[in-house]
Enzyme design. Structure first.
Site, PDB file in Angstrom:
ATOM      1  CB  ALA A 121      -0.930  -0.026   1.204  1.00 12.05           C
ATOM      2  CG  ASP A 162       2.962  -1.636   2.869  1.00 19.54           C
ATOM      3  OD1 ASP A 162       4.096  -2.049   3.198  1.00 19.54           O
ATOM      4  OD2 ASP A 162       2.791  -0.842   1.925  1.00 19.54           O
ATOM      5  CB  SER A 213       6.051  -5.335  -8.205  1.00 17.43           C
ATOM      6  OG  SER A 213       5.024  -5.325  -7.228  1.00 17.43           O
ATOM      7  CG  ASN A 214       8.188  -1.860 -13.094  1.00 13.20           C
ATOM      8  OD1 ASN A 214       7.746  -2.484 -14.040  1.00 13.20           O
ATOM      9  ND2 ASN A 214       7.904  -0.577 -12.872  1.00 13.20           N
ATOM     10  NE  ARG A 262       3.549   7.116 -18.087  1.00 11.57           N
ATOM     11  CZ  ARG A 262       4.136   6.218 -17.308  1.00 11.57           C
ATOM     12  NH1 ARG A 262       4.718   5.154 -17.826  1.00 11.57           N
ATOM     13  NH2 ARG A 262       4.151   6.391 -16.001  1.00 11.57           N
ATOM     14  CG  HIS A 280       6.086  -1.329 -18.278  1.00  7.64           C
ATOM     15  ND1 HIS A 280       5.518  -0.257 -18.911  1.00  7.64           N
ATOM     16  CD2 HIS A 280       6.277  -0.932 -16.985  1.00  7.64           C
ATOM     17  CE1 HIS A 280       5.363   0.728 -18.054  1.00  7.64           C
ATOM     18  NE2 HIS A 280       5.829   0.349 -16.879  1.00  7.64           N
TER      19      HIS A 280
HETATM   20  N1  LIG Z   1       3.707  -1.813 -14.050  1.00  9.69           N
HETATM   21  C1  LIG Z   1       3.717  -0.488 -14.062  1.00  9.69           C
HETATM   22  O1  LIG Z   1       3.318   0.123 -15.051  1.00  9.69           O
HETATM   23  C2  LIG Z   1       4.171   0.260 -12.867  1.00  9.69           C
HETATM   24  C3  LIG Z   1       4.904  -0.383 -11.898  1.00  9.69           C
HETATM   25  N2  LIG Z   1       5.304   0.283 -10.781  1.00  9.69           N
HETATM   26  C4  LIG Z   1       6.034  -0.511  -9.778  1.00  9.69           C
HETATM   27  O2  LIG Z   1       5.157  -0.746  -8.679  1.00  9.69           O
HETATM   28  C5  LIG Z   1       5.951  -0.942  -7.497  1.00  9.69           C
HETATM   29  C6  LIG Z   1       5.410  -0.047  -6.388  1.00  9.69           C
HETATM   30  O3  LIG Z   1       5.647   1.304  -6.701  1.00  9.69           O
HETATM   31  P1  LIG Z   1       5.282   2.464  -5.640  1.00  9.69           P
HETATM   32  O4  LIG Z   1       3.934   2.204  -5.101  1.00  9.69           O
HETATM   33  O5  LIG Z   1       5.580   3.750  -6.268  1.00  9.69           O
HETATM   34  O6  LIG Z   1       6.372   2.164  -4.513  1.00  9.69           O
HETATM   35  P2  LIG Z   1       6.244   2.515  -2.955  1.00  9.69           P
HETATM   36  O7  LIG Z   1       7.618   2.368  -2.380  1.00  9.69           O
HETATM   37  O8  LIG Z   1       5.528   3.782  -2.761  1.00  9.69           O
HETATM   38  O9  LIG Z   1       5.313   1.335  -2.419  1.00  9.69           O
HETATM   39  C7  LIG Z   1       5.729   0.015  -2.354  1.00  9.69           C
HETATM   40  C8  LIG Z   1       5.139  -0.563  -1.087  1.00  9.69           C
HETATM   41  O10 LIG Z   1       5.459  -1.957  -1.045  1.00  9.69           O
HETATM   42  C9  LIG Z   1       5.644  -2.277   0.328  1.00  9.69           C
HETATM   43  N3  LIG Z   1       6.373  -3.528   0.472  1.00  9.69           N
HETATM   44  C10 LIG Z   1       7.685  -3.743   0.264  1.00  9.69           C
HETATM   45  N4  LIG Z   1       7.976  -5.030   0.530  1.00  9.69           N
HETATM   46  C11 LIG Z   1       6.831  -5.627   0.917  1.00  9.69           C
HETATM   47  C12 LIG Z   1       6.482  -6.938   1.316  1.00  9.69           C
HETATM   48  N5  LIG Z   1       7.416  -7.895   1.412  1.00  9.69           N
HETATM   49  N6  LIG Z   1       5.211  -7.198   1.634  1.00  9.69           N
HETATM   50  C13 LIG Z   1       4.267  -6.230   1.556  1.00  9.69           C
HETATM   51  N7  LIG Z   1       4.528  -4.964   1.193  1.00  9.69           N
HETATM   52  C14 LIG Z   1       5.791  -4.670   0.868  1.00  9.69           C
HETATM   53  C15 LIG Z   1       6.421  -1.074   0.864  1.00  9.69           C
HETATM   54  O11 LIG Z   1       6.362  -1.020   2.278  1.00  9.69           O
HETATM   55  C16 LIG Z   1       5.723   0.068   0.194  1.00  9.69           C
HETATM   56  O12 LIG Z   1       4.672   0.619   0.969  1.00  9.69           O
HETATM   57  C17 LIG Z   1       7.383  -0.643  -7.909  1.00  9.69           C
HETATM   58  O13 LIG Z   1       8.074  -1.847  -8.154  1.00  9.69           O
HETATM   59  C18 LIG Z   1       7.236   0.166  -9.177  1.00  9.69           C
HETATM   60  O14 LIG Z   1       8.360   0.082 -10.010  1.00  9.69           O
HETATM   61  C19 LIG Z   1       4.988   1.589 -10.562  1.00  9.69           C
HETATM   62  C20 LIG Z   1       4.281   2.284 -11.506  1.00  9.69           C
HETATM   63  C21 LIG Z   1       3.849   1.688 -12.743  1.00  9.69           C
HETATM   64  O1  LIG Z   2       8.833   4.171 -14.427  1.00  7.97           O
HETATM   65  C1  LIG Z   2       8.746   3.348 -13.490  1.00  7.97           C
HETATM   66  O2  LIG Z   2       9.704   2.817 -12.917  1.00  7.97           O
HETATM   67  C2  LIG Z   2       7.367   2.955 -13.038  1.00  7.97           C
HETATM   68  C3  LIG Z   2       6.646   2.513 -14.227  1.00  7.97           C
HETATM   69  O3  LIG Z   2       6.772   1.375 -14.642  1.00  7.97           O
HETATM   70  C4  LIG Z   2       5.981   3.532 -15.025  1.00  7.97           C
HETATM   71  O4  LIG Z   2       5.593   4.593 -14.506  1.00  7.97           O
HETATM   72  O5  LIG Z   2       5.829   3.282 -16.221  1.00  7.97           O
END
Ligand SMILES: NC(=O)C1=CN([C@@H]2O[C@H](COP(=O)(O)OP(=O)(O)OC[C@H]3O[C@@H](n4cnc5c(N)ncnc54)[C@H](O)[C@@H]3O)[C@@H](O)[C@H]2O)C=CC1
Ligand SMILES: O=C([O-])CC(=O)C(=O)O
Length: 332
Positions: free
Chosen positions: A14, A37, A136-137, A168, A192
């Protein structure tokens, strides 16, 4: 009496993206939401931030007259505390590290795959009938990992990327052409990452091909900006995007919960005739699919131009090398 018969969407992780998924799911009254989380330590104090975020979103929903339950659960990195996943219709996986300026999405692989492993095992244990949306990435490789680690059928595991990349692309096209995004039909497929494939051959505005509406150089610029759309935001914010990613996930959630039979680009497992058509086997990668109550109900087989085929091949080989890496490390 006394029990709500609403669907349940669980969000594991979260953070920025996860809380926006929870927020939008609540605002649209799509489902009851459960957020998971880790606790955060600050000196002697342990914060259960996820419980606070869930309460805050519940109260936001109340303020705007939306009837949904929103609950937060603290879990551990070792996988304790996931029992409330039980009964989830959809589990969105947003747990993991986001990239920082200068990093590629692939740089997150070794850190995030361990998280996906624990989360996938718990999903299989407590929500064996759920549909899983991985965010997640690096998302294509981690979607593959989640598919293998849950053991779920391939229609129930998908990655979110193409909806975001397409949003986008449409945003940039609408800024250039001063036309409603609703009139733009476009697809971005493939991985991606830097090798994503904006499909110019089938993209159009009100039926007119993009190539007729925008000069070649300008179109090239827009395509490049789309490919590096995530990176542009990372370099501006120091962390990655979350408004558009959250909305893109909820688009997929809504398509499944409302059995919309919506065609959307998603990262899915290619096998059988779709693997033959796309010349890529045993891989998760972005292709157009029909999303409905059963998850991925059909993989649409688009034909590429020769130029798009070359881009597609690079996309496939970059995802394949990520999959090889986690296999070599024994992580799946
Ligand atoms: N597929 C896509 O198009 C996109 C992918 N992402 C990816 O999504 C992921 C999350 O991004 P954000 O929310 O910005 O990061 P963030 O750091 O704000 O949130 C990630 C959350 O995961 C939690 N977390 C970490 N390890 C954990 C575990 N073992 N169990 C439960 N929770 C855990 C953290 O405490 C944190 O609250 C990243 O890997 C990011 O690269 C982000 C944007 C677009
Ligand atoms: O750029 C990043 O790392 C997160 C993501 O995948 C996106 O916003 O497309």
């Amino acid at each position: 009496m006394g029990e709500y018969k609403r669907p349940v969407v669980s969000v594991v992780g979260a953070g920025n993206v996860g809380e926006h998924v929870a927020n939008l799911t609540a605002i649209k009254e799509l489902a009851n939401v459960r957020m998971f989380d880790l606790a955060r330590k600050d000196g002697d104090k342990t914060y259960e931030i996820v419980k606070g975020k869930a309460l805050d979103i519940k109260q936001m929903a109340s303020a705007i007259g939306c009837d949904v339950e929103v609950e937060g659960y603290t879990v551990t990195a070792e996988g304790d505390g996931y029992e409330p996943l039980e009964g989830s219709d959809i589990v969105v996986v947003t747990a993991g590290f986001p990239r920082r300026p200068g990093m590629s999405r692939d740089d997150l692989l070794s850190k995030n795959v361990g998280i996906i492993r624990t989360v996938s095992e718990r999903i299989a244990q407590y929500a064996p009938d759920a549909i899983v949306i991985v965010v997640s990435n690096p998302v294509d490789v981690l979607t593959y990992a989640a598919l293998k680690l849950t053991g779920f059928p391939s229609n129930r595991v998908m990655g979110m990327a193409g909806v975001l990349d397409t949003a986008r692309f449409k945003a940039f096209l609408s800024m250039e052409l001063k036309v409603s995004v609703k009139n733009i039909n476009a697809y971005v497929l493939g991985s991606h990452g830097d090798d994503m494939v904006p499909l110019l051959s089938v993209s159009n505005v009100g039926g007119e091909p993009l190539t007729k509406l925008i000069p070649e150089n300008k179109l090239k610029e827009i395509v490049e900006r789309t490919k590096f759309g995530g990176g542009e935001i990372v370099s501006l914010m120091g962390t990655s995007a979350y408004h558009a990613p959250g909305a893109s996930v909820v688009e997929m959630v809504e398509a499944v919960l409302n059995d919309k039979k919506e065609i959307a680009p998603c990262s899915v497992y290619l096998e059988g005739d779709s693997a033959v058509h796309y010349e890529a086997e045993d891989i998760c990668i972005g292709v157009p699919v029909k999303l409905g109550a059963h998850g991925v109900e059909e993989i649409i087989k688009l034909d590429f131009t020769e130029e798009e085929k070359e881009l597609w091949k690079s996309s496939v080989s970059s995802v394949k090398s990520g999959i090889e890496r986690i296999k070599e490390l024994g992580l799946i």
